[in-house]
Design a protein around this motif. Structure first.
Motif, PDB file in Angstrom:
ATOM      1  N   ARG A  35       0.858  -1.298   0.059  1.00  0.00           N
ATOM      2  CA  ARG A  35       0.132  -0.007   0.089  1.00  0.00           C
ATOM      3  C   ARG A  35       0.840   1.303   0.124  1.00  0.00           C
ATOM      4  O   ARG A  35       0.468   2.256  -0.568  1.00  0.00           O
ATOM      5  N   SER A  36       2.148   1.273   0.620  1.00  0.00           N
ATOM      6  CA  SER A  36       2.809   2.341   0.601  1.00  0.00           C
ATOM      7  C   SER A  36       3.496   2.836  -0.522  1.00  0.00           C
ATOM      8  O   SER A  36       3.476   3.700  -1.112  1.00  0.00           O
ATOM      9  N   PHE A  37       3.826   1.716  -1.419  1.00  0.00           N
ATOM     10  CA  PHE A  37       4.240   1.704  -2.874  1.00  0.00           C
ATOM     11  C   PHE A  37       3.269   2.433  -3.768  1.00  0.00           C
ATOM     12  O   PHE A  37       3.530   3.221  -4.257  1.00  0.00           O
ATOM     13  N   LYS A  38       2.017   1.689  -3.614  1.00  0.00           N
ATOM     14  CA  LYS A  38       0.825   2.067  -4.453  1.00  0.00           C
ATOM     15  C   LYS A  38       0.713   3.687  -4.116  1.00  0.00           C
ATOM     16  O   LYS A  38       0.416   4.557  -5.027  1.00  0.00           O
ATOM     17  N   ARG A  39       0.622   4.072  -2.809  1.00  0.00           N
ATOM     18  CA  ARG A  39       0.179   5.305  -2.477  1.00  0.00           C
ATOM     19  C   ARG A  39       1.382   6.451  -3.009  1.00  0.00           C
ATOM     20  O   ARG A  39       1.122   7.506  -3.431  1.00  0.00           O
ATOM     21  N   ASP A  40       2.699   6.081  -2.700  1.00  0.00           N
ATOM     22  CA  ASP A  40       3.860   6.597  -3.240  1.00  0.00           C
ATOM     23  C   ASP A  40       3.548   7.204  -4.900  1.00  0.00           C
ATOM     24  O   ASP A  40       4.030   8.195  -5.261  1.00  0.00           O
ATOM     25  N   ARG A  41       3.422   6.033  -5.546  1.00  0.00           N
ATOM     26  CA  ARG A  41       3.432   6.087  -7.100  1.00  0.00           C
ATOM     27  C   ARG A  41       2.332   6.886  -7.465  1.00  0.00           C
ATOM     28  O   ARG A  41       2.262   7.845  -8.341  1.00  0.00           O
ATOM     29  N   ALA A  42       1.119   6.827  -6.683  1.00  0.00           N
ATOM     30  CA  ALA A  42      -0.160   7.568  -7.107  1.00  0.00           C
ATOM     31  C   ALA A  42       0.027   9.033  -7.090  1.00  0.00           C
ATOM     32  O   ALA A  42      -0.031  10.005  -7.537  1.00  0.00           O
ATOM     33  N   ALA A  43       0.769   9.287  -5.718  1.00  0.00           N
ATOM     34  CA  ALA A  43       1.271  10.727  -5.456  1.00  0.00           C
ATOM     35  C   ALA A  43       2.122  11.132  -6.399  1.00  0.00           C
ATOM     36  O   ALA A  43       2.128  12.470  -6.745  1.00  0.00           O
TER      37      ALA A  43
END
Length: 102
Positions: A35-43
């Motif tokens: 989830r952290s990687f997904k959130r960082d990529r989306a940001a």
């Protein structure tokens, strides 16, 4: 835990509980990292709500108004510059891009 080669009932319970807690922590850590990687990529991509599809006419093609709206959104997001916006808008409206010939 072992006493003369045998494990008592509390030993089995403690071992089982410890194993369950261990695997629960491993799975929770994996979910947290994903989830952290997904959130960082989306940001990083500046992700917002997915864009609505352009309105379509009865023939099934996108209307000029919908295309202009999409073009204006891309310009507002900074995906295209002033010149490209003006050129594409002129093409959509059926005008030649650039200065008029003399």
């Amino acid at each position: 835990m072992y006493w003369n080669g045998h494990m008592g009932p509390w030993g089995w319970f403690a071992m089982s509980l410890t194993t369950l807690v261990f695997w629960a922590l491993i799975i929770a850590a994996a979910v947290f990292v994903a989830r952290s990687f997904k959130r960082d990529r989306a940001a990083a991509e500046g992700a917002a709500a997915p864009a609505a599809p352009a309105p379509r006419t009865a023939s099934g093609t996108a209307s000029a108004e919908g295309a202009e709206t999409l073009l204006a959104e891309r310009y507002a997001k900074g995906e295209i510059d002033d010149e490209e916006y003006a050129r594409r808008l002129a093409v959509l409206r059926g005008h030649a891009a650039g200065p008029a010939p003399p």
